[in-house]
Design a protein around this motif. Sequence first.
Motif, PDB file in Angstrom:
ATOM      1  N   GLU A 156       0.905  -1.225   0.051  1.00  0.00           N
ATOM      2  CA  GLU A 156      -0.123  -0.038   0.068  1.00  0.00           C
ATOM      3  C   GLU A 156       0.681   1.328  -0.030  1.00  0.00           C
ATOM      4  OE1 GLU A 156      -2.490  -0.477   3.328  1.00  0.00           O
ATOM      5  OE2 GLU A 156      -2.967  -2.225   3.053  1.00  0.00           O
ATOM      6  N   VAL A 157       1.009   1.796  -1.033  1.00  0.00           N
ATOM      7  CA  VAL A 157       1.966   3.321  -1.479  1.00  0.00           C
ATOM      8  C   VAL A 157       1.048   4.146  -1.529  1.00  0.00           C
ATOM      9  CG1 VAL A 157       4.069   1.816  -1.882  1.00  0.00           C
ATOM     10  CG2 VAL A 157       2.391   2.668  -3.867  1.00  0.00           C
ATOM     11  N   LYS A 158       1.342   5.469  -1.442  1.00  0.00           N
ATOM     12  CA  LYS A 158       0.543   6.586  -1.478  1.00  0.00           C
ATOM     13  C   LYS A 158       1.089   7.551  -2.998  1.00  0.00           C
ATOM     14  CE  LYS A 158       0.823   7.229   3.113  1.00  0.00           C
ATOM     15  NZ  LYS A 158       1.358   7.862   4.396  1.00  0.00           N
ATOM     16  N   ARG A 159      -0.070   8.411  -3.266  1.00  0.00           N
ATOM     17  CA  ARG A 159       0.476   9.137  -4.667  1.00  0.00           C
ATOM     18  C   ARG A 159       1.542  10.336  -4.113  1.00  0.00           C
ATOM     19  NH1 ARG A 159      -2.321   8.563  -8.840  1.00  0.00           N
ATOM     20  NH2 ARG A 159      -4.307   7.376  -8.932  1.00  0.00           N
ATOM     21  N   CYS A 160       2.379  10.768  -5.049  1.00  0.00           N
ATOM     22  CA  CYS A 160       3.088  11.843  -4.918  1.00  0.00           C
ATOM     23  C   CYS A 160       2.070  13.068  -5.030  1.00  0.00           C
ATOM     24  CB  CYS A 160       4.173  11.897  -5.873  1.00  0.00           C
ATOM     25  SG  CYS A 160       5.504  10.887  -5.672  1.00  0.00           S
ATOM     26  N   SER A 161       2.571  14.272  -4.481  1.00  0.00           N
ATOM     27  CA  SER A 161       1.961  15.385  -4.627  1.00  0.00           C
ATOM     28  C   SER A 161       1.863  15.772  -6.052  1.00  0.00           C
ATOM     29  CB  SER A 161       2.286  16.662  -3.969  1.00  0.00           C
ATOM     30  OG  SER A 161       3.680  16.895  -4.504  1.00  0.00           O
ATOM     31  N   GLY A 162       0.684  16.749  -6.378  1.00  0.00           N
ATOM     32  CA  GLY A 162       0.178  16.978  -7.900  1.00  0.00           C
ATOM     33  C   GLY A 162      -0.259  16.095  -8.519  1.00  0.00           C
ATOM     34  N   SER A 163      -0.195  15.823  -9.949  1.00  0.00           N
ATOM     35  CA  SER A 163      -0.854  15.012 -10.813  1.00  0.00           C
ATOM     36  C   SER A 163       0.345  14.304 -11.606  1.00  0.00           C
ATOM     37  CB  SER A 163      -1.547  15.723 -11.672  1.00  0.00           C
ATOM     38  OG  SER A 163      -0.829  16.587 -12.598  1.00  0.00           O
ATOM     39  N   LYS A 164       1.286  13.756 -10.773  1.00  0.00           N
ATOM     40  CA  LYS A 164       2.386  12.769 -11.234  1.00  0.00           C
ATOM     41  C   LYS A 164       1.837  11.432 -11.354  1.00  0.00           C
ATOM     42  CE  LYS A 164       5.760  15.499  -8.620  1.00  0.00           C
ATOM     43  NZ  LYS A 164       4.857  16.593  -7.956  1.00  0.00           N
ATOM     44  N   PRO A 165       2.230  10.740 -12.656  1.00  0.00           N
ATOM     45  CA  PRO A 165       1.721   9.525 -12.799  1.00  0.00           C
ATOM     46  C   PRO A 165       2.002   8.486 -11.538  1.00  0.00           C
ATOM     47  CG  PRO A 165       3.167  10.428 -14.535  1.00  0.00           C
ATOM     48  CD  PRO A 165       3.092  11.298 -13.541  1.00  0.00           C
ATOM     49  N   PHE A 166       1.045   7.643 -11.296  1.00  0.00           N
ATOM     50  CA  PHE A 166       1.177   6.659 -10.122  1.00  0.00           C
ATOM     51  C   PHE A 166       1.406   5.267 -10.882  1.00  0.00           C
ATOM     52  CE2 PHE A 166      -1.063   4.322  -6.730  1.00  0.00           C
ATOM     53  CZ  PHE A 166      -0.350   4.605  -5.620  1.00  0.00           C
ATOM     54  N   PRO A 167       2.122   4.484 -10.352  1.00  0.00           N
ATOM     55  CA  PRO A 167       2.549   3.186 -10.743  1.00  0.00           C
ATOM     56  C   PRO A 167       1.311   2.413 -10.666  1.00  0.00           C
ATOM     57  CG  PRO A 167       3.900   3.640  -8.778  1.00  0.00           C
ATOM     58  CD  PRO A 167       2.978   4.825  -8.880  1.00  0.00           C
ATOM     59  N   LEU A 168       1.263   1.309 -11.449  1.00  0.00           N
ATOM     60  CA  LEU A 168       0.116   0.231 -11.540  1.00  0.00           C
ATOM     61  C   LEU A 168       0.162  -0.649 -10.327  1.00  0.00           C
ATOM     62  CD1 LEU A 168       0.827  -0.914 -15.412  1.00  0.00           C
ATOM     63  CD2 LEU A 168      -1.050   0.569 -14.487  1.00  0.00           C
ATOM     64  N   GLU A 169       1.373  -0.789  -9.817  1.00  0.00           N
ATOM     65  CA  GLU A 169       1.417  -1.614  -8.462  1.00  0.00           C
ATOM     66  C   GLU A 169       2.874  -1.368  -8.034  1.00  0.00           C
ATOM     67  OE1 GLU A 169      -0.726  -5.405  -7.701  1.00  0.00           O
ATOM     68  OE2 GLU A 169       1.093  -6.265  -7.909  1.00  0.00           O
ATOM     69  N   VAL A 170       2.815  -1.571  -6.746  1.00  0.00           N
ATOM     70  CA  VAL A 170       4.218  -1.446  -6.066  1.00  0.00           C
ATOM     71  C   VAL A 170       4.473  -2.864  -5.168  1.00  0.00           C
ATOM     72  CG1 VAL A 170       5.977  -0.428  -4.533  1.00  0.00           C
ATOM     73  CG2 VAL A 170       4.702   0.818  -6.471  1.00  0.00           C
ATOM     74  N   ARG A 171       5.572  -3.428  -5.170  1.00  0.00           N
ATOM     75  CA  ARG A 171       5.586  -4.779  -4.422  1.00  0.00           C
ATOM     76  C   ARG A 171       7.049  -4.349  -3.615  1.00  0.00           C
ATOM     77  NH1 ARG A 171       3.693  -6.272  -8.887  1.00  0.00           N
ATOM     78  NH2 ARG A 171       5.583  -6.995  -9.601  1.00  0.00           N
ATOM     79  N   VAL A 172       6.994  -4.099  -2.204  1.00  0.00           N
ATOM     80  CA  VAL A 172       7.959  -3.876  -1.436  1.00  0.00           C
ATOM     81  C   VAL A 172       8.285  -5.395  -0.743  1.00  0.00           C
ATOM     82  CG1 VAL A 172       8.925  -2.874   0.592  1.00  0.00           C
ATOM     83  CG2 VAL A 172       7.885  -1.527  -0.846  1.00  0.00           C
ATOM     84  N   HIS A 173       9.264  -6.103  -1.139  1.00  0.00           N
ATOM     85  CA  HIS A 173       9.385  -7.213  -0.488  1.00  0.00           C
ATOM     86  C   HIS A 173       9.474  -7.492   1.066  1.00  0.00           C
ATOM     87  CE1 HIS A 173      11.582  -9.157  -4.425  1.00  0.00           C
ATOM     88  NE2 HIS A 173      10.375  -8.193  -4.687  1.00  0.00           N
ATOM     89  N   GLY A 174       8.547  -8.337   1.587  1.00  0.00           N
ATOM     90  CA  GLY A 174       8.369  -8.417   2.961  1.00  0.00           C
ATOM     91  C   GLY A 174       7.657  -7.426   3.519  1.00  0.00           C
ATOM     92  N   CYS A 175       6.711  -6.514   2.729  1.00  0.00           N
ATOM     93  CA  CYS A 175       6.040  -5.417   3.309  1.00  0.00           C
ATOM     94  C   CYS A 175       4.691  -5.373   2.433  1.00  0.00           C
ATOM     95  CB  CYS A 175       6.544  -4.294   3.503  1.00  0.00           C
ATOM     96  SG  CYS A 175       5.737  -2.962   3.976  1.00  0.00           S
ATOM     97  N   VAL A 176       3.643  -5.322   3.316  1.00  0.00           N
ATOM     98  CA  VAL A 176       2.274  -5.378   2.632  1.00  0.00           C
ATOM     99  C   VAL A 176       1.829  -3.749   3.033  1.00  0.00           C
ATOM    100  CG1 VAL A 176      -0.121  -5.945   2.131  1.00  0.00           C
ATOM    101  CG2 VAL A 176       1.621  -7.738   2.221  1.00  0.00           C
ATOM    102  N   THR A 177       1.683  -3.552   4.431  1.00  0.00           N
ATOM    103  CA  THR A 177       1.214  -2.320   4.866  1.00  0.00           C
ATOM    104  C   THR A 177       2.229  -1.633   5.735  1.00  0.00           C
ATOM    105  OG1 THR A 177      -0.908  -3.607   5.381  1.00  0.00           O
ATOM    106  CG2 THR A 177      -0.508  -1.360   6.322  1.00  0.00           C
ATOM    107  N   PRO A 178       2.654  -0.223   5.130  1.00  0.00           N
ATOM    108  CA  PRO A 178       3.650   0.447   5.786  1.00  0.00           C
ATOM    109  C   PRO A 178       3.362   1.090   7.037  1.00  0.00           C
ATOM    110  CG  PRO A 178       3.414   1.098   3.347  1.00  0.00           C
ATOM    111  CD  PRO A 178       2.213  -0.031   3.620  1.00  0.00           C
TER     112      PRO A 178
END
Length: 175
Positions: free
Chosen positions: A27-49
Amino acid sequence: MQVKALIILSLALFALVQAEEEHPATEVKRCSGSKPFPLEVRVHGCVTPPCYIVKGTNQKFEIDFAVDKYITKMTALVKATTLGIITVPYELPADVAAVCPNLMYGAYCPVYPTEDVTYLFDFPIGEYPEIGVKIEIYLVDQDNEIATCFVCDIKVVKANGGNSVYQLDFLKRQN
């Protein structure tokens, strides 16, 4: 010839499904403004920051994103914010910052409009104090335009079980 192409496509899809099962989306967040957001991010070993990341190691991120233009070169940039007020650029080794050589599943540059790819970001974590940090990860193209951007909260911890949480209950001591 079509059978061979079908087999290659099937193997690629199987590898993608396997990777997603091994490392669920984070679960990642958007950057400020209207910057393109990834389709998905996988941080190995982490689902919820916050994601607990061991100092002195490398943390793997898989970043799935789509582009809307022809891209010949991409670079990863990181900004780190601590205490909610101090933001500094986080210097990356050139081989980590170079996105194109680290694309997965047979993808390579140039990347064409509407193409979606996965970047394996092998994030080096230095010997920093054990603190919470908000990291912003940007992938910028040859024109210095942002191809994708996201924010992830991390907690830098010691290697020997530093992700344990200790709570002192002062109310019980008073009784």
